[in-house]
Motif scaffolding. Structure first.
Motif, short mmCIF file in Angstrom:
data_model
loop_
_atom_site.label_atom_id
_atom_site.label_comp_id
_atom_site.label_asym_id
_atom_site.label_seq_id
_atom_site.Cartn_x
_atom_site.Cartn_y
_atom_site.Cartn_z
N LEU A 222 14.91 9.03 -14.81
CA LEU A 222 13.75 9.92 -14.85
C LEU A 222 14.11 11.26 -14.25
O LEU A 222 14.92 11.33 -13.32
N THR A 223 13.47 12.31 -14.75
CA THR A 223 13.57 13.61 -14.07
C THR A 223 12.68 13.52 -12.82
O THR A 223 11.79 12.65 -12.74
N PRO A 224 12.86 14.45 -11.86
CA PRO A 224 11.97 14.43 -10.69
C PRO A 224 10.49 14.46 -11.06
O PRO A 224 9.68 13.75 -10.48
N ASP A 225 10.10 15.26 -12.07
CA ASP A 225 8.69 15.31 -12.44
C ASP A 225 8.21 13.99 -13.02
O ASP A 225 7.11 13.52 -12.73
N GLU A 229 5.28 11.25 -11.40
CA GLU A 229 4.21 10.62 -12.18
C GLU A 229 4.33 9.08 -12.07
O GLU A 229 3.35 8.38 -11.82
N HIS A 230 5.55 8.58 -12.19
CA HIS A 230 5.83 7.14 -12.17
C HIS A 230 5.42 6.53 -10.83
O HIS A 230 4.93 5.41 -10.75
N TRP A 231 5.63 7.27 -9.73
CA TRP A 231 5.39 6.75 -8.38
C TRP A 231 3.99 7.05 -7.85
O TRP A 231 3.64 6.61 -6.76
N ARG A 232 3.23 7.85 -8.65
CA ARG A 232 1.97 8.42 -8.13
C ARG A 232 1.06 7.38 -7.47
O ARG A 232 0.51 7.61 -6.41
N ASP A 233 0.94 6.22 -8.10
CA ASP A 233 0.02 5.20 -7.54
C ASP A 233 0.72 4.26 -6.57
O ASP A 233 0.10 3.35 -6.04
N GLU A 245 13.47 14.71 -2.30
CA GLU A 245 14.35 15.62 -1.55
C GLU A 245 15.67 14.91 -1.21
O GLU A 245 16.76 15.46 -1.39
N MET A 246 15.56 13.65 -0.78
CA MET A 246 16.79 12.89 -0.46
C MET A 246 17.67 12.74 -1.69
O MET A 246 18.89 12.82 -1.60
N GLY A 247 17.02 12.52 -2.83
CA GLY A 247 17.77 12.28 -4.06
C GLY A 247 18.61 13.45 -4.51
O GLY A 247 19.54 13.31 -5.30
#
Ligand SMILES: NC(=O)c1ccc[n+]([C@@H]2O[C@H](COP(=O)([O-])OP(=O)(O)OC[C@H]3O[C@@H](n4cnc5c(N)ncnc54)[C@H](OP(=O)(O)O)[C@@H]3O)[C@@H](O)[C@H]2O)c1
Length: 283
Positions: A222-225, A229-233, A245-247
């Motif tokens: 995945l791109t950061p954006d 979205e994927h992690w939002r919930d 940031e770590m990535g």
């Protein structure tokens, strides 16, 4: 006299409970909900008592008659802000030795937004008058269980930073370090940073899970954006930004610490071993 394990229904605490029992120690477990499936699944020999860090006085029954305890620095998802009160209750109840599983990145300043909420607890433990041992592990191998649903349903892992390289650590190694600190002499005032024995790139971890379950698992980067979205919930916004940031520093977590081997006398377990131990979670 029982040893009190908080976080006993969790990843590291569960392993610690099993290791303490195997070494013939009496174990008392703290949980917010003794009727939960995770608490009900604790081994029969464990005395399970209710208590919630958010309301420190509820820990009184669990602390009664205890001289050694393990504290997981959790309050739901957030840092443990009631630590000083819990420590005072523990001291008054007769606790003399405490192991503390928490989070610390010494390279970050005290006012760093991720670090700042944790540091007062560290200081409170160090000033508690108890024999303390901090355990600040690297990234857990068990975090990859977040991929289990996608692997079971579609044989796919969607995550950013396939080259992210981290000395992922097996929960059993963290627990073994804690076991030593609770049950042997010579660990008071020490800070241990258990890591795995070698760094593992994210896309290689995915491949090794595939090997363990006997079918290939695809890695969709995945791109950061897309990751936001994927992690939002799944995670609070500031934690997502911290992950991203770590990535940006692919080898940022690749450092292998000698602590597991120094404390336990043998090298840490590999990711391949972890994937074999947990293959059923991904099938
Ligand atoms: N994941 C990582 O990569 C990583 C890396 C470095 C450090 N750490 C540290 O490791 C710790 C997490 O360990 P883990 O993964 O083994 O935990 P976990 O599997 O997430 O389980 C959390 C445990 O904390 C207990 N808990 C949560 N809130 C509580 C409350 N208000 N009162 C009493 N108990 C509470 C839960 O018990 P009940 O639900 O039964 O009440 C559960 O047993 C944290 O301190 C974290 O900072 C994690």
């Amino acid at each position: 006299m029982p040893i009190l394990v908080t976080g006993a229904t969790g990843t590291v605490g569960g392993s610690l409970v099993r290791q303490l029992l195997a070494a013939n120690h009496e174990v008392r477990a703290l949980t917010r909900d003794p009727a939960s499936p995770a608490a009900a699944a604790l081994p029969r020999e464990v005395e399970v008592l209710a208590g919630d860090f958010a309301r420190p006085h509820t820990l009184a029954p669990a602390l009664r008659g205890v001289t050694r305890m393990h504290l997981v620095a959790m309050d739901g998802y957030g840092p443990l802000t009631t630590g000083p009160e819990i420590l005072e209750l523990a001291r008054q109840a007769g606790v003399r030795r405490i192991t503390h599983l928490g989070h610390n990145d010494p390279s970050r300043a005290d006012d760093d937004p991720i670090e700042a909420p944790h540091r007062p607890l560290h200081r409170a433990i160090e000033n508690s008058g108890l024999d303390w041992t901090h355990v600040f592990p690297g990234e857990f191998m068990a975090n990859t269980r977040d991929w289990a649903a996608g692997i079971r349903a579609e044989g796919v892992v969607r995550a950013p930073f396939g080259d992210w390289n981290s000395a992922l650590v097996h929960e059993a190694d963290i627990a073994e370090v804690i076991l030593a600190a609770l049950t042997e002499e010579g660990h008071a005032g020490r800070v241990y940073q258990p890591t795995g024995p070698e760094p593992v790139r994210r896309r290689d971890a995915v491949r090794m899970i595939g090997d363990a379950i006997g079918r290939p698992v695809r890695f969709d980067e995945l791109t950061p954006d897309q990751a936001r979205e994927h992690w939002r919930d799944l995670y609070p916004a500031e934690v997502i930004e911290w992950f991203l940031e770590m990535g940006q520093h692919p080898d940022g977590n690749a450092w292998v610490a000698p602590d597991v081997e120094q404390v336990t006398g043998r090298p840490g377990r590999t990711f391949r071993q972890w994937a074999a131990d947990h293959a059923d979670d991904f099938r």
